[in-house]
Design an enzyme around this catalytic site. Structure first.
Site: not given
Ligand code: GRF
Length: 195
Positions: A12-14, A92, A107, A109, A150, A179
């Site tokens: 969950g870093s995003n 996922l 999403n 990617h 995608d 990202e």
């Molecule tokens: C990211 O690289 C995103 O592009 C892909 O999954 C990864 C998730 O990373 N869909 P995080 O859990 O947000 O760190």
């Protein structure tokens, strides 16, 4: 204020980048994370949500007869928290038509789609393929979600040049950093465009 529902499966870093942008960044006063949902009980992203005082919901896929029932439950939770836009952030599993049809869903990617997308193209597989192909640049893409992996319309992309001696790991690190800047910016764009 737009309410976001974020779906995660892992670290969950995003999600963290989105949470931060809502509190003190580009999305402040425009969006808030209303709920975080995961198919993985141990996803660290659920902990990140709790630390921000955001409801963190684990939905156990095993409790449902099939993927449609599972997606119906996700839909119910998103509705319960009033989500007006859904962000997949390292989620996922494939989404079923009943969920895809119910919300606008974005999403992220870790490649420049339409290259290096589709089933099986995730995580290190993407970066390995980019390096093997000898590409000079990779990057990240935020796109709309439809029923295929995608595949939906591209919202924003950010390029990441390859460096001499890059490994899948070093490239992954720089793409992930890109990202974190890109996702909040893409959310702001769709808000401003009145998606
Ligand atoms: C990211 O690289 C995103 O592009 C892909 O999954 C990864 C998730 O990373 N869909 P995080 O859990 O947000 O760190």
């Amino acid at each position: 204020m737009l309410k976001l529902g974020v779906l995660i499966s892992g670290g969950g870093s995003n999600l963290q980048a989105i949470l931060d942008a809502c509190v003190f960044g580009a999305l402040k006063g425009k969006a808030e994370v209303a709920v975080v949902i995961s198919n993985n009980k141990n996803a660290y992203g659920l902990e990140r949500a709790r630390k921000h005082g955001v409801p963190a919901v684990f939905i156990d896929r095993k409790k449902f007869a099939g993927p449609a029932g599972f997606c119906e439950e996700i839909k119910n939770e998103l509705s319960k928290y009033g989500a007006g836009l859904v962000c997949l952030a390292g989620y996922l599993l494939k989404l079923e038509p009943n969920l895809v049809g119910a919300f606008k869903i974005m999403n992220i990617h870790p490649a420049l789609l339409p290259k290096y997308g589709g089933k099986g193209m995730y995580g290190h597989f993407v970066h390995e393929a980019v390096i093997k192909a000898g590409d000079k640049e990779s990057g990240a893409t935020v796109h709309w979600v439809d029923e295929h992996y995608d595949h939906g319309g591209i919202i924003l992309q950010k390029n990441v040049p390859l460096a001499a001696g890059d490994t899948p790991e070093t490239l992954a690190e720089r793409v992930l950093e890109a990202e974190h800047e890109l996702y909040p910016r893409a959310i702001l764009k769709v808000i401003n465009d009145k998606f």
